[in-house]
Design a protein around this motif. Structure first.
Motif, short mmCIF file in Angstrom:
data_model
loop_
_atom_site.label_atom_id
_atom_site.label_comp_id
_atom_site.label_asym_id
_atom_site.label_seq_id
_atom_site.Cartn_x
_atom_site.Cartn_y
_atom_site.Cartn_z
N GLU A 39 0.80 -1.22 0.00
CA GLU A 39 0.00 0.00 0.00
C GLU A 39 0.83 1.27 0.00
N VAL A 40 2.05 1.24 0.57
CA VAL A 40 2.85 2.48 0.63
C VAL A 40 3.27 2.95 -0.75
N PRO A 41 3.91 2.12 -1.58
CA PRO A 41 4.23 2.59 -2.93
C PRO A 41 3.00 2.77 -3.81
N ASP A 80 12.77 17.94 -6.90
CA ASP A 80 11.35 17.66 -6.69
C ASP A 80 11.14 16.40 -5.87
N THR A 81 12.21 15.58 -5.76
CA THR A 81 12.11 14.30 -5.07
C THR A 81 13.01 14.22 -3.84
N PHE A 82 14.20 14.82 -3.92
CA PHE A 82 15.19 14.67 -2.87
C PHE A 82 15.63 16.03 -2.31
N LYS A 83 15.83 16.04 -1.00
CA LYS A 83 16.34 17.24 -0.34
C LYS A 83 17.52 16.83 0.55
N LYS A 84 18.66 17.44 0.31
CA LYS A 84 19.85 17.10 1.07
C LYS A 84 19.66 17.49 2.54
N ARG A 85 20.00 16.57 3.43
CA ARG A 85 19.82 16.80 4.86
C ARG A 85 20.88 17.73 5.42
N LYS A 86 20.48 18.54 6.39
CA LYS A 86 21.41 19.48 7.00
C LYS A 86 22.47 18.79 7.85
N ASP A 87 22.14 17.57 8.36
CA ASP A 87 23.12 16.86 9.18
C ASP A 87 24.14 16.10 8.33
N VAL A 128 23.63 13.51 6.48
CA VAL A 128 23.35 12.08 6.33
C VAL A 128 22.34 11.88 5.19
N GLY A 129 22.82 12.02 3.99
CA GLY A 129 22.03 11.68 2.83
C GLY A 129 20.93 12.65 2.48
N TYR A 130 19.80 12.08 2.01
CA TYR A 130 18.72 12.87 1.44
C TYR A 130 17.37 12.44 2.00
N ASN A 131 16.51 13.43 2.27
CA ASN A 131 15.13 13.15 2.60
C ASN A 131 14.32 13.00 1.32
N ILE A 132 13.40 12.03 1.33
CA ILE A 132 12.45 11.92 0.22
C ILE A 132 11.34 12.92 0.48
N ILE A 133 11.09 13.77 -0.51
CA ILE A 133 10.09 14.83 -0.34
C ILE A 133 8.69 14.23 -0.50
N LYS A 134 7.76 14.75 0.27
CA LYS A 134 6.39 14.24 0.30
C LYS A 134 5.63 14.69 -0.93
N THR A 135 5.79 13.92 -2.01
CA THR A 135 5.06 14.21 -3.23
C THR A 135 4.39 12.95 -3.73
N ASN A 136 3.46 13.10 -4.64
CA ASN A 136 2.79 11.95 -5.26
C ASN A 136 2.94 12.00 -6.77
N SER A 167 8.72 4.55 -7.73
CA SER A 167 9.72 4.86 -8.74
C SER A 167 11.14 4.67 -8.21
N ILE A 168 11.37 5.08 -6.95
CA ILE A 168 12.70 4.93 -6.37
C ILE A 168 13.09 3.46 -6.29
N TYR A 169 12.18 2.64 -5.77
CA TYR A 169 12.50 1.21 -5.64
C TYR A 169 12.59 0.54 -7.01
#
Length: 358
Positions: A314-316, A341-348, A350-358, A324-326
């Motif tokens: 249900e999540v994807p 539009d999909t990824f935002k570099k984390r301030k700490d 440690v990689g990237y946050n996935i942005i809340k989009t559909n 799409s990522i998987y």
């Protein structure tokens, strides 16, 4: 955050968590599923009778004629190579092949391939069905490595600890599996024609790759995999940098994270382990890995298994970005982390946050 045992009822363990704001939430863990994966997606109902998948196992076979595999590690360091044909969820026809015939069959299929190493609490049949779900949902050919991870006489953390012992006992067989995949990469014309081969480790299955990385001869392998995915890893995040950086038989490493992964919180609560790699990552991080943080798009949800297994189901289905990522990870594609539009570099860092989009 401090967890306190609240009460037990109806095979559920309830915890009271007191937050800094004096808010209280109730988290519940189903004993039989907390440390295992959730039920497979509804895609299972769409599998056509006669569909084939391939599996490799180091389980003890109890009945050679019916290919009944049990929750014990073979002691001869050999692997069984299997072709499995689906007719319905409780009707799988399994054919045992020698490694040469197995290699011939899979080398004749000219598409992308994925080796899937499942997590805790899976019978042979359940592992194969999970492989079917991945294969159908993401349109990629799957080879399932089915290892002993479900003892019907053990529940919850006892089963989890027993499975960890089985991973350790399977070290030589897993190394043989990787060598076999190297032969597959060399002998399959598909990979010379531009198709990809990747490997996906889920949950406790990541302990295999951690143990292999620390072997003195782990550099014996040539380049085998396009993507190596460390997914929802049920291994300690502390000191993960050294072993991840030892991995050298892949083009790219991707590590997935969800800070609200209830299954991994269960591991931390019920064992002496610290925070799990698939739950939260702190510096220092591995320089050869990309960290994908799904916390904002998956988060805490019910049923709790979806916080841990969010590559199918249900999540994807809800979020096309996750699918799409998987899909791209499984097909060996490079993830475009410059896509703002999909990824935002984390301030700490440690990689990237996935942005809340559909």
């Amino acid at each position: 955050m401090n967890y306190r045992l609240y009460y037990m009822a109806n095979s559920c363990i309830f915890f009271r968590t007191i937050l800094p704001q004096n808010l209280t939430i109730i988290l519940f863990f189903i004993i039989s599923t907390t440390l295992g994966q959730n039920t497979d997606s509804s895609f299972i109902n769409k599998i056509k009778p006669g569909t084939k998948i391939y599996a490799i196992t180091n389980r003890v076979v109890m009945n050679n004629n019916n290919h009944v595999y049990i929750n014990q590690v073979r002691t001869d360091n050999h692997l069984d190579y299997l072709s499995v044909t689906y007719y319905k969820p409780d009707s799988l026809i399994t054919e045992k092949l020698d490694s040469i015939d197995f290699l011939k069959q899979i080398s004749g299929i000219n598409t992308d391939w994925l080796l899937f190493v499942h997590g805790d609490s899976k019978t042979f049949e359940q592992a194969v069905m999970r492989g079917y779900a991945i294969q159908g949902y993401h349109n990629v050919n799957v080879i399932v490595f089915s290892w002993p991870s479900k003892d019907y006489e053990l529940n919850g953390i006892k089963n989890f600890n027993n499975s960890r012992k089985n991973v350790i006992a399977s070290g030589n067989q897993f190394a043989e599996l990787i060598r076999f995949m190297g032969s597959f990469k060399e002998n399959n014309q598909a990979f010379k024609n531009g198709n990809n081969l990747s490997v996906f480790f889920h949950s406790l299955g990541n302990l295999f790759i951690k143990n292999l990385a620390f072997k003195e001869n782990n550099d014996e392998y040539n380049l085998i995999f396009d993507n190596l995915i460390i997914n929802s890893a049920a291994v300690n995040q502390k000191n993960h940098k050294p072993w991840v950086e030892k991995l050298s038989f892949q083009n790219k490493i991707y590590i997935t994270i969800n800070k609200s992964d209830v299954n991994l919180k269960g591991v931390r609560i019920f064992t002496k382990d610290g925070k799990q790699l698939g739950e939260k990552v702190k510096q220092p991080i591995a320089e050869n890995a990309y960290y994908l943080n799904f916390s904002d798009v998956v988060g805490l949800r019910m049923p709790t298994g979806t916080t841990h297994t969010y590559f199918i189901g249900e999540v994807p289905e809800e979020n096309r970005t996750i699918k799409s990522i998987y899909y791209n990870l499984f097909h060996g594609n490079i993830i475009d982390l410059t896509d703002t539009d999909t990824f935002k570099k984390r301030k700490d860092g440690v990689g990237y946050n996935i942005i809340k989009t559909n």
